[in-house]
Write an enzyme that holds these catalytic residues in place. Structure first.
Site, PDB file in Angstrom:
ATOM      1  N   ARG A  15       0.827  -1.203   0.000  1.00  0.00           N
ATOM      2  CA  ARG A  15       0.000   0.000   0.000  1.00  0.00           C
ATOM      3  C   ARG A  15       0.866   1.260   0.000  1.00  0.00           C
ATOM      4  NH1 ARG A  15      -3.392  -1.675   5.240  1.00  0.00           N
ATOM      5  NH2 ARG A  15      -1.338  -2.615   5.673  1.00  0.00           N
ATOM      6  N   LYS A  75       1.693   1.916   7.464  1.00  0.00           N
ATOM      7  CA  LYS A  75       2.039   1.119   8.645  1.00  0.00           C
ATOM      8  C   LYS A  75       2.932   1.909   9.587  1.00  0.00           C
ATOM      9  CE  LYS A  75       0.924  -2.312   9.572  1.00  0.00           C
ATOM     10  NZ  LYS A  75      -0.290  -2.622  10.372  1.00  0.00           N
ATOM     11  N   TYR A  94      -1.241   4.201  10.778  1.00  0.00           N
ATOM     12  CA  TYR A  94      -1.668   3.201  11.754  1.00  0.00           C
ATOM     13  C   TYR A  94      -0.497   2.986  12.707  1.00  0.00           C
ATOM     14  CZ  TYR A  94      -5.672   1.959   8.798  1.00  0.00           C
ATOM     15  OH  TYR A  94      -6.833   1.987   8.077  1.00  0.00           O
ATOM     16  N   HIS A  96      -0.871   1.437  16.176  1.00  0.00           N
ATOM     17  CA  HIS A  96      -1.054   0.183  16.928  1.00  0.00           C
ATOM     18  C   HIS A  96      -0.032   0.069  18.056  1.00  0.00           C
ATOM     19  CE1 HIS A  96      -4.085  -1.171  14.135  1.00  0.00           C
ATOM     20  NE2 HIS A  96      -3.261  -1.085  13.113  1.00  0.00           N
ATOM     21  N   GLU A 118      -6.172   4.596  13.604  1.00  0.00           N
ATOM     22  CA  GLU A 118      -7.151   3.704  14.229  1.00  0.00           C
ATOM     23  C   GLU A 118      -7.943   4.333  15.354  1.00  0.00           C
ATOM     24  OE1 GLU A 118      -3.170   2.610  16.267  1.00  0.00           O
ATOM     25  OE2 GLU A 118      -3.853   3.237  14.282  1.00  0.00           O
ATOM     26  N   SER A 134     -10.495  -2.762   8.044  1.00  0.00           N
ATOM     27  CA  SER A 134     -11.202  -3.845   8.728  1.00  0.00           C
ATOM     28  C   SER A 134     -12.083  -4.597   7.736  1.00  0.00           C
ATOM     29  CB  SER A 134     -12.059  -3.282   9.864  1.00  0.00           C
ATOM     30  OG  SER A 134     -11.262  -2.719  10.872  1.00  0.00           O
ATOM     31  N   ASP A 270      -2.912  -7.223  14.721  1.00  0.00           N
ATOM     32  CA  ASP A 270      -2.324  -5.883  14.833  1.00  0.00           C
ATOM     33  C   ASP A 270      -2.289  -5.412  16.280  1.00  0.00           C
ATOM     34  OD1 ASP A 270      -1.371  -4.773  12.428  1.00  0.00           O
ATOM     35  OD2 ASP A 270      -3.397  -4.581  11.668  1.00  0.00           O
ATOM     36  N   VAL A 298      -0.968 -12.504   9.780  1.00  0.00           N
ATOM     37  CA  VAL A 298      -0.158 -11.463   9.142  1.00  0.00           C
ATOM     38  C   VAL A 298      -0.738 -10.097   9.496  1.00  0.00           C
ATOM     39  CG1 VAL A 298       0.659 -10.523   6.958  1.00  0.00           C
ATOM     40  CG2 VAL A 298       0.504 -12.999   7.259  1.00  0.00           C
ATOM     41  N   MET A 301      -2.293  -7.760   6.533  1.00  0.00           N
ATOM     42  CA  MET A 301      -3.038  -8.578   5.586  1.00  0.00           C
ATOM     43  C   MET A 301      -3.583  -7.798   4.386  1.00  0.00           C
ATOM     44  SD  MET A 301      -6.492 -10.865   6.225  1.00  0.00           S
ATOM     45  CE  MET A 301      -5.951 -11.378   7.853  1.00  0.00           C
TER      46      MET A 301
END
Length: 363
Positions: A15, A75, A94, A96, A118, A134, A270, A298, A301
């Site tokens: 991405r 990410k 993101y 996390h 998120e 999601s 995650d 993963v 994903m």
């Protein structure tokens, strides 16, 4: 404002955080975009498309991080990127952090304003930047699970939809949020027997009405989970609390009762995963077996479908990115309460309560 778009370096990531269309929007508002060469290639966007949209394309990630006021990613920053982060920079991605204590400490050490996709909220209290990924993960979980059930991959050889005269596969989805609901949709569409469990009976009512009783809905309690997990050909873990560490809802003992060759896909990885036997895998090595059960976990994903995922994510982030370009980061955060909910680190401290609770420290 200068927005930096580095190439994603997490294993298997395809991405990109900005499409040429979003780039054009940013530059039309007076912002500048600095993009690392090749950042959009795996999602189907060429450097020339970005140049045409007004971006400056540079040769390295270091140049992007050095130049930008705001780093836009998909990410969380990887360990090799820690040294590139500049004191006081803004990172919008993101994060996390509940599953990444080392990153949390580094963001605090460098006084990074960490904005997490998120935890950004919409006017309805929902999470608009978490929702599209999601949905992708939920749909992919069934596609991946169906593939892993094939005999040559060590699966039980069960065809989820079955054929006339045979039993279809049994898909058990624990969690009826966005990812779980989309897993249910894909599984039901393939003709599988589907059972979904959740604590929120309102979510179960919506699913029951949509599928007119063709999907079994159960309240998520230990007894129901244990019974359904034992009977599952494909188990989907979809219990996710934004920013917080995912609760363990499927125990090691429950997994041990599953049939050999059955498959687990944990979408909640995650945030640490909601199944006790799970640990994170990667696109290079996506599965492992425990108690004869195939585990897939993963964290990124949605990178399996980089084009679709990029389009879904950037359509959701565009209004927030545009707002920050127009007003500046601080004013945008002051005026937009939902965007301000995205603040996870600021002035050397963790600011989001669920992250503090998960990590046990606030700075």
């Amino acid at each position: 404002m200068t927005i930096g778009v580095p190439k994603e370096i997490k294993i298997g990531e395809t991405r990109v955080s900005m499409t040429p269309s979003l780039c054009r929007r940013v530059t039309s508002l007076g912002g500048k975009v600095v993009l690392e060469k090749g950042a959009g290639i795996s999602a189907g966007f060429t450097d020339e498309q970005y140049r045409t949209a007004g971006a400056a394309v540079v040769s390295s990630a270091a140049k992007v991080w050095k130049t930008a006021d705001l780093i836009l990613k998909v990410k969380e920053p990887q360990e090799s990127e820690f040294t590139l982060m500049r004191e006081g920079q803004t990172v919008f991605t993101y994060l996390h952090l509940a599953a990444c204590p080392e990153l949390a400490r580094e963001l605090c050490r460098k006084n990074i304003l960490g904005l997490a996709y998120e935890t950004v909220e919409g006017p309805d209290g929902q999470f608009p930047l978490l929702k599209p990924m999601s949905q992708v993960a939920g749909r992919l979980s069934i596609q991946i699970g169906a593939y892993l059930l094939q005999s040559q991959l060590g699966g039980s050889g069960m065809l989820l939809g079955g054929i006339p005269g045979t039993m279809p596969g049994h898909v058990v989805v624990v969690g009826a949020g966005n990812s779980g609901a989309h897993a249910v949709r894909m599984a039901a569409g393939m003709g599988a027997r589907v059972t979904v469990l959740d604590l929120d009976t309102r979510k179960l009512e919506v699913i029951d009405q949509e599928y007119r009783g063709k999907v079994v809905t159960l309240v998520s309690n230990p007894a129901n989970i244990e019974q359904q997990v034992a009977e599952a050909d494909l188990l989907i873990g979809a219990v996710l609390i934004p920013a917080a560490k995912a609760p363990i809802v499927v125990s090691r003992k429950m997994v041990a009762q599953m049939q050999p060759g059955s498959v687990i896909v944990d979408i909640a990885i995650d945030q640490g995963g909601c199944i006790e036997t799970i640990h994170a895998t990667s696109h290079e090595n996506p599965t492992y077996k425990q108690n004869g059960v195939i585990h897939y976990a993963v964290p990124n994903m949605p990178a399996l479908v980089g084009r679709t995922s990029t389009m879904g994510l950037t359509q959701a982030t565009e209004p927030f990115v545009a707002l920050m370009v127009q007003k500046g980061v601080e004013r945008a955060l002051a005026e937009h309460k939902g965007l301000a909910k995205g603040i996870n680190t600021r002035n050397g401290r963790i600011t989001y309560e669920a992250v503090i609770n998960a990590l046990g420290f606030d700075s």
